[in-house]
Scaffold this motif. Sequence first.
Motif, PDB file in Angstrom:
ATOM      1  N   ILE A  96       6.949   5.812  -6.775  1.00 46.63           N
ATOM      2  CA  ILE A  96       5.920   4.339  -6.987  1.00 46.63           C
ATOM      3  C   ILE A  96       6.218   3.813  -8.141  1.00 46.63           C
ATOM      4  O   ILE A  96       5.984   4.364  -9.299  1.00 46.63           O
ATOM      5  N   ARG A  97       6.500   2.422  -8.119  1.00 40.74           N
ATOM      6  CA  ARG A  97       7.029   1.721  -9.241  1.00 40.74           C
ATOM      7  C   ARG A  97       6.764   0.285  -9.262  1.00 40.74           C
ATOM      8  O   ARG A  97       6.227  -0.301  -8.249  1.00 40.74           O
ATOM      9  N   PRO A 106      -3.881   5.112  -5.543  1.00 38.27           N
ATOM     10  CA  PRO A 106      -5.161   6.359  -5.148  1.00 38.27           C
ATOM     11  C   PRO A 106      -4.692   7.702  -5.296  1.00 38.27           C
ATOM     12  O   PRO A 106      -3.508   8.138  -4.941  1.00 38.27           O
ATOM     13  N   VAL A 107      -5.450   8.347  -5.642  1.00 39.32           N
ATOM     14  CA  VAL A 107      -5.167   9.871  -6.191  1.00 39.32           C
ATOM     15  C   VAL A 107      -5.279  10.732  -4.994  1.00 39.32           C
ATOM     16  O   VAL A 107      -6.082  10.441  -4.165  1.00 39.32           O
ATOM     17  N   THR A 146       0.736  -1.144  -0.193  1.00 42.13           N
ATOM     18  CA  THR A 146      -0.119  -0.009   0.034  1.00 42.13           C
ATOM     19  C   THR A 146       0.988   1.103  -0.021  1.00 42.13           C
ATOM     20  O   THR A 146       2.007   1.307   0.488  1.00 42.13           O
ATOM     21  N   VAL A 147       0.263   2.423  -0.440  1.00 48.53           N
ATOM     22  CA  VAL A 147       1.193   3.632  -0.530  1.00 48.53           C
ATOM     23  C   VAL A 147       0.817   4.495   0.592  1.00 48.53           C
ATOM     24  O   VAL A 147      -0.510   4.795   0.831  1.00 48.53           O
ATOM     25  N   ALA A 197      -6.530  11.299 -14.045  1.00 42.83           N
ATOM     26  CA  ALA A 197      -6.826  10.636 -12.724  1.00 42.83           C
ATOM     27  C   ALA A 197      -7.156  11.669 -11.837  1.00 42.83           C
ATOM     28  O   ALA A 197      -7.808  11.374 -10.726  1.00 42.83           O
ATOM     29  N   GLY A 198      -6.350  12.730 -11.884  1.00 47.52           N
ATOM     30  CA  GLY A 198      -6.771  13.960 -11.021  1.00 47.52           C
ATOM     31  C   GLY A 198      -5.353  14.319 -10.185  1.00 47.52           C
ATOM     32  O   GLY A 198      -5.476  15.155  -9.278  1.00 47.52           O
TER      33      GLY A 198
END
Length: 231
Positions: free
Chosen positions: A118-119, A68-69, A47-48, A88-89
Amino acid sequence: MPKPLPTVLLTRPLAQARAFAHSLYAADFGGEVVISPLLEIHKTGATVDLNGCTGVVFSSRQAVELTPVQDLPAWCVGDRTAQVARDAGWKAISAGGDAEALFEKICADKPAGPLMHIRGEHSRGKLAQRLTEYGIPCKETVLYQQNVQKMSDQGKQVLVGENPVILPLFSPRTARHFVQVAHVTAPLLVIAMSDVVANELKDMTLDHLLIASRPTADAMLEGIQILIDAA
């Protein structure tokens, strides 16, 4: 009768291959496009956590689609990734190139950080480490793996047919895997996104090898047109 157009063989992950095929048709390509992904995307389950981060770094559109944006700036490797992020925002910023261009763009913009890269599992350039060493703190989260796949039956067939095949290669890993799994007797014309990608083909006999003028999807499309003329 005019000679048939070469077949374009796309080996990118499925979503990217479909998007590139759409771009080909939008550019009035009238030949056959065969999609045979050699890499498949699988989530890692991570998870980010962007708590405390002032921005994110995306080196692929898959990373954008899995994140998630949030209302943060997002430095993106190229224009297509930036457009996906923007749609996406995210407040997307395009580096217009490759991992090195992305590093240089972030350094030029000098965000305070910390950033989050993020990769996927396989990523070139040690971006987070280099940015941190430069003075822009950057963490990283690995959201997906890129697992190799066998060539599809349709992909195998076009590679042993009589019609020339144009093969766009976007990553060194895909190029390396192609060399390992492909049996080729058809005329093969390759457009490689970079010198690094092309170097993976040094032991393979090709009818034509072209390196894209820029490491972008648009330049790859331009290269395909050049190879169509060459074929």
